[in-house]
Design a protein around this motif. Structure first.
Motif: not given
Length: 116
Positions: A107-112, A114-116
């Motif tokens: 989940i953290f990797g997905f959101f991280w 996505k914000n790039l």
């Protein structure tokens, strides 16, 4: 885990015990099998019995245990079983925590990403 018969065959025993274990059943002539009793009255006491249930041929290999042993061994077995259950519960909990940690990283990797 080794079977009772392999444990008994590797142990040093008096010749009378060996003869008793290697003797055939008095009723049906089958070879008797070695066992260990874990009842409260005879914890850890070895015996031989016919493999056929209908035979009921039975003989103790070990002499009776002293009263103190009969009192202590069942309590030790209960404590060991309780500890094994606790270890099993903790292993299951640890596995669930590792799964939760892995999911949280995804989940953290997905959101991280996505914000790039």
């Amino acid at each position: 885990m080794r079977s009772t018969s392999s444990i008994l065959s590797g142990a040093r025993r008096p010749a009378t015990h060996q003869a008793m274990e290697d003797s055939p059943c008095a009723v049906c002539s089958n070879m008797r099998e070695p066992h260990t009793s874990w009842t409260p009255l005879n914890p850890g006491r070895r015996f031989v019995a016919c493999p056929k249930e209908e035979c009921k041929d039975f003989a103790w290999v070990d002499p009776p245990m002293c009263e103190r042993s009969v009192q202590i061994i069942p309590g030790l077995l209960r404590k060991r079983n309780k500890m094994e259950e606790e270890i099993s519960r903790r292993k299951k909990r640890e596995k669930m925590l590792w799964i939760a940690l892995g999911i949280s990283w995804l989940i953290f990797g997905f959101f991280w990403a996505k914000n790039l």
